[in-house]
Design a protein around this motif. Structure first.
Motif, PDB file in Angstrom:
ATOM      1  N   SER A   9      -0.429   2.899  -0.659  1.00  0.00           N
ATOM      2  CA  SER A   9       0.284   4.011  -1.276  1.00  0.00           C
ATOM      3  C   SER A   9       1.341   3.185  -2.060  1.00  0.00           C
ATOM      4  O   SER A   9       2.144   2.652  -1.278  1.00  0.00           O
ATOM      5  CB  SER A   9       0.581   5.193  -0.502  1.00  0.00           C
ATOM      6  N   PHE A  13       3.744   8.685  -1.056  1.00  0.00           N
ATOM      7  CA  PHE A  13       3.362   8.915   0.238  1.00  0.00           C
ATOM      8  C   PHE A  13       4.075   9.535   1.229  1.00  0.00           C
ATOM      9  O   PHE A  13       3.718  10.143   2.218  1.00  0.00           O
ATOM     10  CB  PHE A  13       3.426   7.413   1.080  1.00  0.00           C
ATOM     11  N   HIS A  21      -1.791   5.478  -5.892  1.00  0.00           N
ATOM     12  CA  HIS A  21      -2.261   4.941  -4.803  1.00  0.00           C
ATOM     13  C   HIS A  21      -3.400   3.743  -5.015  1.00  0.00           C
ATOM     14  O   HIS A  21      -4.001   4.115  -6.178  1.00  0.00           O
ATOM     15  CB  HIS A  21      -2.718   5.751  -3.839  1.00  0.00           C
TER      16      HIS A  21
END
Length: 767
Positions: A9, A13, A21
C-alpha cells in the motif's frame, strides 16, 4: 496452479487517505486506484516514482479524487500503461479533475497538472462495462479482469481478477450495499469464495442512521433556516454523490408536503451544467426504477426543473433569497464551498450542512470534529490584478518579448533558407547571405526566395541559378483531408450559451438582502465593471496572494451522512456472504483492530487476515514453498524442458545459485539513491559452473490414474483388468499403486512387460 501474490500500500492503508495500492500476481503488477488529496499527495508521488515503471495496468474503482485524482500526474512520471475503468467513471472522473484544476487556478498557480494532462490520460483510458471480461496481455497469458457493480457512485466498480480460471482476487473499496435513488447496491453474487480479497473497514464501529431519519433531519434544518430568512449551504462533491443529492433535493422540492417551492435551489460548480448533461446519457448505469421510467414513460430524472445550475458566485448572488446552495468541493479546502463558507458562517440565521466527513485535515473535517467552535483561522488565497510598478514591469517585459518575436521568426526563416540552399557554390552562398543582410537592415519583412525553388537540383553538374527576388512572408494554411473528407474542428460550430438578463427588480432585491449571505460581495459592481471593460482588459495580468483571516462561525452547522457507503455491521455481513479465503484490510482504525479481527473470524471460518502499514510488503502467496526468481538468459537457453503428460505444462531441472543482491545492484546503478527491498526486488538465479555440478536421481513428475492407463492398454489390443486392486495385463504384467502414489510394474521379462513399462513412462515428465 498457485500464483505468487504480493500486496503493498502506497496510500490509504490507514484512516481515510486516498487509495493507491500495488498488487502483484506472478510477474504482473496492478496499481489499484491512484487517488489525490492535498494532505497526502507527496507520499503518493514518492511511491509512484519508485514503482511507476514496473506497473503493467491501472484499475480505477470510483471517479472521485480519492480514487483517480493523481492520474494526470502519471504522464510526468513516464507511466503510460493501460488504465481500465467504466465509462461513467471516465466521464465523471474528468469532471472531478476539471473542477479541481479550475478551482485551484482561480486562486493560485496550480502546476501539478493541467487540463491538457487530464484530457490526455482519460483519452487513452480503456472503458469497460460491468461484468465484461477483459484479458490483459492477451488470451494466452491467463489473467483476466472483470468490473463488478459496487454502488456508491455512478460507474463505481469492485474489480475481480481471475488467474487461469482457478484463482480469484477481489478489490472492493468504498462500496454500498443499499439501493439508492439513482444507483443499485453492490453485486455480491459475482464473487464466490475468492482466494484473496482486499477491502476497507473505515466505517467499522459506526452505525448509520436510516435514510428516512437522515432525510427528515435535512428537511427540518432547511425549513427552520429558510423560514427565519436565512440561507443554507450544503457541501457535496463534483460528479459522484452530487447526483444523489441533486435528485434527493429535487424530489423534496416537488413534494408539496414540505412547502419548499418558495425557496430557490441552486448548484454551483465549475462543471455543473456539463455534469448534469453527462448524467442524462448514463441512464443504463442507474437503478432499475430509473431505467423503467425512461423505457416506458421516456422520463429522464435529470431533466431538473427546480435545481438551478450556476458556475460563479455572481450568478448565485443574483438569485433571490432564501436559497439552498449545493456547492463543491466536499472538503472545502478550495473552490466555491470554501468561499461561500467564509461569506455565510458569520450570520446566525444561516446554516451549513456537510454531507460527508471528507479526508482528515480538511476544513470540512475540522469543523465536524470541533463542534461548537466560535471562529477559525484560515489561509485565504486569491488572484488579484497587477497594479502600479508591478504592472509597469510586466508590460515592459511583454513589449520586449513582442519585439524579439519578429526578429526570432525572421532568423529562423533565414536559417531554413540557408539549409535549403546548402548545395550551392560558396560564391553563391556569400551573395545570398550578403543580400539577406541588406534586406535585414532595410526591410525585415522581406525574404529572399529563389526563383522556381520547388525544382531543387544538385549533384556535380549544377545549372545556372536565376535571380532571387524579395517576397513578403506568407504561410498558407492547407486544408487537411482524410478518407471521409475535410477534417473539421467541432469547436468551430459550438454555440455559446447566453445567460438571460435578470430582472432589475430581482437584482435590487438581491442587493438589499446581501446582509444575510453575501455581505462581503457586490455582484452588481462586478457586473457593471465587466460590461464597461473591453474584452482585452479581462485578460489583465494577475498575481496570487495569501493572507490569514479569522472567520467567525455563528451559523448553525450540522453533519448529515449522505456518503453512500456501508457501515460496520453491513461490512461484516458482506464478508460473511463472500467468504474469502484470505483478507487484506486497509483503512482500519487502530482502536478497533483487535475487535475487528475477532468479529471477522467468528463469521468466516479459517480466514487469514492481514492489516498492512505504510509500504509494508504483504506476501499473500497460498503455497509456502514457492518463490519467484529472475533467470539469466545464459541459464535459460541451456534448459531442457519436458512436457508433463497431456497437460500444457513443461518442466525442467535447474541448478543455480540464488543472488539476492545482483538484481538490486543493477537497479541502483540507474539511480543515485539506494533502494529498499520492496515489491519490485526479485532475487536472481545465477548459473553454476559444471565443475561443481553432480548427477541426480531421476524424477518422475505427474499423477497417473490406473483407470486411464487401463483404457489406453485396451486400445492397444492388450487384455487389462483389475484383480485385487492391481491392474493385470495379459496375465503376465501387474501394475500396482501404493498409498503414497508410487507406481510399481512387476512381471516376467517379455514383450508385454516393455510395452506396459513404456506406456507408464509416457504418463510422466522424466527429468
Amino acid at each position: 496452479m498457485t500464483s505468487i501474490v504480493k500486496f503493498q500500500s502506497l496510500s490509504g492503508f490507514d484512516d481515510e487517505a486516498p487509495h493507491c495500492h500495488l498488487l502483484q500476481i506472478d510477474d504482473f503488477k496492478f496499481l489499484l486506484d491512484c487517488g489525490w488529496a492535498e494532505q497526502h499527495h507527496e507520499k503518493i508521488i514518492d511511491g509512484l516514482k519508485r514503482h511507476g515503471r514496473q506497473i503493467d495496468a491501472i484499475l480505477i474503482s470510483h471517479p472521485d479524487l480519492l480514487h483517480c485524482g493523481m492520474l494526470p500526474y502519471l504522464g510526468k512520471l513516464g507511466i503510460t500503461c493501460p488504465v481500465y475503468m467504466t465509462m461513467p467513471t471516465c466521464k465523471m472522473g474528468q469532471m472531478f479533475l476539471y473542477d479541481l484544476v479550475l478551482a485551484r487556478n482561480a486562486v493560485e498557480d496550480f502546476e501539478m497538472f493541467t487540463l491538457d494532462d487530464v484530457d490526455a490520460v482519460f483519452d487513452r483510458a480503456i472503458q469497460l462495462k460491468h461484468n465484461q471480461t477483459e484479458a490483459v496481455r492477451g488470451q494466452d497469458y491467463g489473467l483476466q479482469i472483470v468490473p463488478v457493480q459496487a454502488g456508491h457512485m455512478i460507474g463505481g466498480t469492485s474489480w475481480k481478477i481471475v488467474k487461469d480460471e482457478e484463482e480469484q482476487f477481489v478489490y472492493c473499496v468504498d462500496a454500498n450495499h443499499k439501493r439508492e435513488t439513482h444507483l443499485n447496491g453492490i453485486q455480491l453474487d459475482a464473487f464466490d469464495k475468492p482466494t484473496l480479497m482486499i477491502t476497507d473497514c473505515s466505517t467499522y464501529g459506526y452505525q448509520q442512521e436510516r435514510r428516512a431519519t437522515r432525510t427528515e433531519r435535512l428537511v427540518r434544518r432547511i425549513q427552520n433556516t429558510t423560514t427565519k430568512g436565512g440561507n443554507v449551504l450544503i457541501t457535496t462533491d463534483t460528479a459522484g454523490r452530487a447526483l444523489e443529492m441533486a435528485l434527493l433535493l429535487e424530489g423534496l422540492w416537488n413534494d408539496e408536503r414540505f412547502n419548499l417551492s418558495r425557496v430557490n435551489l441552486v448548484m454551483i460548480s465549475n462543471v455543473a451544467p456539463s455534469m448534469i448533461e453527462a448524467a442524462k446519457g448514463m441512464i443504463e448505469w442507474m437503478s432499475e426504477k430509473i431505467i423503467s421510467r425512461f423505457t416506458h414513460k421516456r422520463e429522464n430524472v435529470f431533466d431538473l426543473t427546480r435545481l438551478k445550475l450556476r458556475m460563479s458566485i455572481e450568478e448565485v448572488a443574483r438569485i433571490p433569497e432564501p436559497k439552498v446552495v449545493l456547492a463543491t468541493p466536499m472538503d472545502m479546502d478550495t473552490g466555491f464551498s470554501r468561499e461561500l463558507f467564509t461569506m455565510m458562517a458569520g450570520h446566525p440565521k444561516n446554516a451549513i450542512i456537510m454531507s460527508s466527513k471528507s479526508v482528515k485535515g480538511s476544513l470540512c473535517r475540522k469543523i465536524i470534529e470541533n463542534e461548537g467552535m466560535s471562529s477559525i483561522t484560515l489561509e485565504m488565497k486569491q488572484r488579484v490584478p497587477l497594479v502600479g510598478p508591478e504592472l509597469e514591469e510586466f508590460e515592459k517585459q511583454r513589449e520586449q518579448e513582442k519585439g524579439r518575436a519578429p526578429q526570432e521568426k525572421h532568423a529562423k526563416l533565414i536559417k531554413r533558407l540557408q539549409e535549403e540552399s546548402s548545395d550551392e557554390s560558396d560564391n553563391e552562398n556569400e551573395n545570398v547571405v550578403a543580400k539577406k543582410k541588406i534586406v535585414k537592415k532595410k526591410r525585415i519583412y522581406d525574404i529572399m526566395m529563389p526563383h522556381h525553388q520547388q525544382k531543387k537540383e544538385g549533384g556535380f553538374f549544377k545549372k545556372a541559378r536565376k535571380e532571387k527576388f524579395p517576397m513578403f512572408p506568407f504561410n498558407e494554411n492547407r486544408i487537411k483531408w482524410d478518407d471521409y473528407g475535410e477534417i473539421i474542428n467541432p469547436d468551430d460550430y459550438k454555440t455559446h450559451e447566453l445567460i438571460p438578463e435578470s430582472d432589475p427588480s430581482n437584482d435590487d432585491l438581491a442587493g438589499r438582502e446581501q446582509s444575510v449571505t453575501f455581505g462581503r460581495h457586490n455582484p452588481n459592481h462586478k457586473k457593471k465593471k465587466r460590461a464597461d471593460t473591453p474584452e482585452e482588459e479581462e485578460k489583465m495580468p494577475t498575481k496570487c496572494i495569501k493572507s490569514r483571516e479569522q472567520v467567525s462561525i455563528r451559523c448553525n452547522i450540522e453533519f448529515i451522512d449522505f456518503e453512500g457507503r456501508v457501515d460496520g455491521e453491513s461490512q461484516l455481513q458482506i464478508l460473511s456472504t463472500i467468504k474469502p479465503k484470505e483478507l487484506i484490510l486497509i483503512r482500519t482504525k487502530e482502536k478497533y483492530k483487535d475487535k475487528l479481527i475477532k468479529d471477522i473470524k467468528s463469521r468466516v471460518q479459517g480466514i487469514k487476515i492481514h492489516m498492512p502499514v505504510h509500504h509494508e510488503l504483504i506476501d499473500a502467496t497460498k503455497e509456502s514453498f514457492i518463490y519467484q526468481l529472475k533467470l539469466k538468459d545464459s541459464l535459460l537457453s541451456n534448459l531442457n524442458f519436458v512436457r508433463v503428460g497431456s497437460k500444457d505444462i513443461e518442466v525442467a531441472r535447474i541448478r543455480g545459485r540464488v543472488d539476492y543482491f545482483g538484481g538490486r545492484l543493477e537497479l541502483q546503478e540507474e539511480s543515485d539513491e539506494p533502494r529498499k527491498l520492496e515489491i519490485d526486488d526479485i532475487p536472481t538465479l545465477q548459473p553454476v559452473s559444471n565443475t561443481y555440478s553432480s548427477g541426480h536421481d531421476t524424477i518422475f513428475i505427474n499423477d497417473t490414474k490406473l483407470t486411464d492407463l487401463k483404457s489406453k492398454l485396451i486400445e492397444m489390443g492388450m487384455q487389462a483388468e483389475f484383480i485385487g486392486g492391481n491392474l493385470v495385463c495379459n496375465e503376465k504384467v501387474s501394475i500396482k499403486k501404493s498409498a503414497n502414489g508410487v507406481i510399481q510394474v512387476e512381471g516376467a521379462l517379455s514383450e508385454e512387460y516393455f510395452i506396459v513399462r513404456k506406456e507408464v513412462y509416457a504418463n510422466y515428465a522424466i527429468v
